[in-house]
Design a protein around this motif. Structure first.
Motif, PDB file in Angstrom:
ATOM      1  N   ILE A  54       2.434  16.964 -15.588  1.00 40.13           N
ATOM      2  CA  ILE A  54       2.698  16.501 -16.952  1.00 40.13           C
ATOM      3  C   ILE A  54       2.615  17.646 -17.952  1.00 40.13           C
ATOM      4  N   ASN A  55       1.461  18.290 -17.993  1.00 36.25           N
ATOM      5  CA  ASN A  55       1.256  19.385 -18.940  1.00 36.25           C
ATOM      6  C   ASN A  55       0.241  20.346 -18.347  1.00 36.25           C
ATOM      7  N   LYS A  56       0.673  21.543 -17.996  1.00 34.45           N
ATOM      8  CA  LYS A  56      -0.224  22.507 -17.359  1.00 34.45           C
ATOM      9  C   LYS A  56      -1.316  22.985 -18.301  1.00 34.45           C
ATOM     10  N   VAL A  57      -0.973  23.149 -19.579  1.00 30.59           N
ATOM     11  CA  VAL A  57      -1.973  23.595 -20.559  1.00 30.59           C
ATOM     12  C   VAL A  57      -3.075  22.551 -20.698  1.00 30.59           C
ATOM     13  N   LEU A  58      -2.674  21.286 -20.801  1.00 25.01           N
ATOM     14  CA  LEU A  58      -3.643  20.201 -20.893  1.00 25.01           C
ATOM     15  C   LEU A  58      -4.474  20.105 -19.624  1.00 25.01           C
ATOM     16  N   SER A  59      -3.822  20.325 -18.479  1.00 31.09           N
ATOM     17  CA  SER A  59      -4.522  20.279 -17.203  1.00 31.09           C
ATOM     18  C   SER A  59      -5.595  21.365 -17.129  1.00 31.09           C
ATOM     19  N   LEU A  60      -5.274  22.575 -17.564  1.00 26.57           N
ATOM     20  CA  LEU A  60      -6.248  23.672 -17.565  1.00 26.57           C
ATOM     21  C   LEU A  60      -7.383  23.404 -18.537  1.00 26.57           C
ATOM     22  N   PHE A  61      -7.025  22.844 -19.694  1.00 27.24           N
ATOM     23  CA  PHE A  61      -8.050  22.519 -20.696  1.00 27.24           C
ATOM     24  C   PHE A  61      -9.030  21.485 -20.156  1.00 27.24           C
ATOM     25  N   MET A  62      -8.502  20.432 -19.544  1.00 26.68           N
ATOM     26  CA  MET A  62      -9.364  19.384 -18.998  1.00 26.68           C
ATOM     27  C   MET A  62     -10.213  19.909 -17.846  1.00 26.68           C
ATOM     28  N   ALA A  63      -9.626  20.803 -17.030  1.00 26.23           N
ATOM     29  CA  ALA A  63     -10.383  21.395 -15.929  1.00 26.23           C
ATOM     30  C   ALA A  63     -11.559  22.211 -16.470  1.00 26.23           C
ATOM     31  N   ALA A  64     -11.306  23.016 -17.501  1.00 28.44           N
ATOM     32  CA  ALA A  64     -12.369  23.822 -18.115  1.00 28.44           C
ATOM     33  C   ALA A  64     -13.438  22.926 -18.730  1.00 28.44           C
ATOM     34  N   LEU A  65     -12.999  21.813 -19.346  1.00 32.38           N
ATOM     35  CA  LEU A  65     -13.938  20.873 -19.962  1.00 32.38           C
ATOM     36  C   LEU A  65     -14.840  20.233 -18.919  1.00 32.38           C
ATOM     37  N   PHE A  66     -14.257  19.827 -17.789  1.00 34.43           N
ATOM     38  CA  PHE A  66     -15.042  19.209 -16.730  1.00 34.43           C
ATOM     39  C   PHE A  66     -15.995  20.222 -16.083  1.00 34.43           C
ATOM     40  N   VAL A  67     -15.546  21.465 -15.948  1.00 34.97           N
ATOM     41  CA  VAL A  67     -16.413  22.509 -15.399  1.00 34.97           C
ATOM     42  C   VAL A  67     -17.624  22.722 -16.304  1.00 34.97           C
ATOM     43  N   MET A  68     -17.379  22.787 -17.607  1.00 40.60           N
ATOM     44  CA  MET A  68     -18.474  22.945 -18.566  1.00 40.60           C
ATOM     45  C   MET A  68     -19.443  21.765 -18.482  1.00 40.60           C
ATOM     46  N   PHE A  69     -18.896  20.566 -18.378  1.00 40.53           N
ATOM     47  CA  PHE A  69     -19.720  19.366 -18.283  1.00 40.53           C
ATOM     48  C   PHE A  69     -20.552  19.373 -16.997  1.00 40.53           C
ATOM     49  N   TYR A  70     -19.916  19.797 -15.909  1.00 46.31           N
ATOM     50  CA  TYR A  70     -20.604  19.854 -14.611  1.00 46.31           C
ATOM     51  C   TYR A  70     -21.768  20.846 -14.660  1.00 46.31           C
ATOM     52  N   PHE A  71     -21.511  22.037 -15.187  1.00 43.50           N
ATOM     53  CA  PHE A  71     -22.556  23.046 -15.274  1.00 43.50           C
ATOM     54  C   PHE A  71     -23.685  22.615 -16.198  1.00 43.50           C
ATOM     55  N   THR A  72     -23.327  21.919 -17.272  1.00 47.12           N
ATOM     56  CA  THR A  72     -24.348  21.437 -18.207  1.00 47.12           C
ATOM     57  C   THR A  72     -25.281  20.448 -17.529  1.00 47.12           C
ATOM     58  N   ILE A  73     -24.713  19.525 -16.754  1.00 47.93           N
ATOM     59  CA  ILE A  73     -25.541  18.560 -16.026  1.00 47.93           C
ATOM     60  C   ILE A  73     -26.393  19.262 -14.975  1.00 47.93           C
TER      61      ILE A  73
END
Length: 262
Positions: A54-73
């Protein structure tokens, strides 16, 4: 430089026994954080799958967001376990164990150092093996040996410096300093850490074996037990091992890398 005091600082059975007591008393809070990490990891994979076309930029953004969330937890879990070891009598909310912005940034920078160390070790192995190309030995043999030695070297390096996150949360150390301290406290304790990892990872190894043998029902049961019992226990056990290794050091100066490699 930190003074190394003992060749062996803990026993595997002692660590697992204490970890079991701490995990049993606080199972639901620890398991909740582990479950959040599990959901985050799987949600990230699903989101990347649906957004990739759908959107590679959005996909990368969401991936980075989930990585940050994972590391925070992950860091929050570590901070919570430290609280349980230091002050088990007073309750603390999970929200209050969230890492600071500085700790998250230091962890991310330390992760970059971590990956650079892994890549650097493999490059050193390649450079050492490069002259053997001109000895007449078959290239396939040299390649297989280089891959084997490189894999072992990477694994050893990974174990030696993987405690950096403990120093960031427990002592608020800078990224490179946490890497150096991890290298220092694991000196003389590599075998103990390896044995502890093998014991804790036994269920996962059993799960892979059962999956290979195509026993889906039994492998599913083992995987569930591993996810809801071994994973919380492993996080507590490694934190206890870290505390026991650190208790055998004295001095406040940063350790020297060269003298702690071997």
């Amino acid at each position: 430089m930190i003074e190394y005091l003992k060749e062996s600082t803990f026993t595997v059975s002692e660590v697992i026994q204490k970890a079991w007591l701490v995990t049993k008393r606080n199972y639901f809070s620890i398991a909740t954080l582990c479950f959040l990490m599990f959901l985050t990891s799987n949600a990230s994979g699903m989101m990347a799958f649906f957004l990739k076309d759908i959107n590679k930029v959005l996909s990368l953004f969401m991936a980075a967001l989930f990585v940050m969330f994972y590391f925070t937890i992950n860091l929050s879990l570590l901070k919570y376990i430290f609280h349980l070891l230091d002050d088990d009598e007073n309750d603390v909310s999970i929200v209050s164990t969230l890492p600071t912005r500085q700790q998250i940034i230091r962890f991310l920078v330390a992760m970059c150092y971590f990956m650079l160390c892994i890549v650097g070790v493999y490059l050193v192995v390649i450079l050492i093996g490069f002259p053997f190309i001109y000895t007449g030995i078959k290239m396939s043999i040299i390649t297989n040996i280089a891959i084997s030695v490189g894999t072992i070297a990477i694994f050893v390096t990974w174990v030696r410096i993987s405690f950096f996150s403990f120093f960031i949360i427990d002592r608020n150390l800078p990224p490179f300093g946490s890497i150096k301290f991890s290298l220092a406290i694991t000196k003389g304790n590599f075998t103990k850490i390896l044995m502890l990892s093998l014991v804790l990872g036994g269920f996962y190894i059993l799960y892979l074996l059962l999956s290979y043998l195509q026993w889906p029902v039994i492998s599913f049961v083992v995987n569930v037990l591993s996810s809801f019992i071994i994973v919380p226990l492993s996080n507590v056990a490694l934190t206890i091992a870290y505390r026991k290794m650190m208790s055998e050091y004295k001095g406040e100066e940063e350790p020297d890398i060269i003298h702690n490699i071997v």
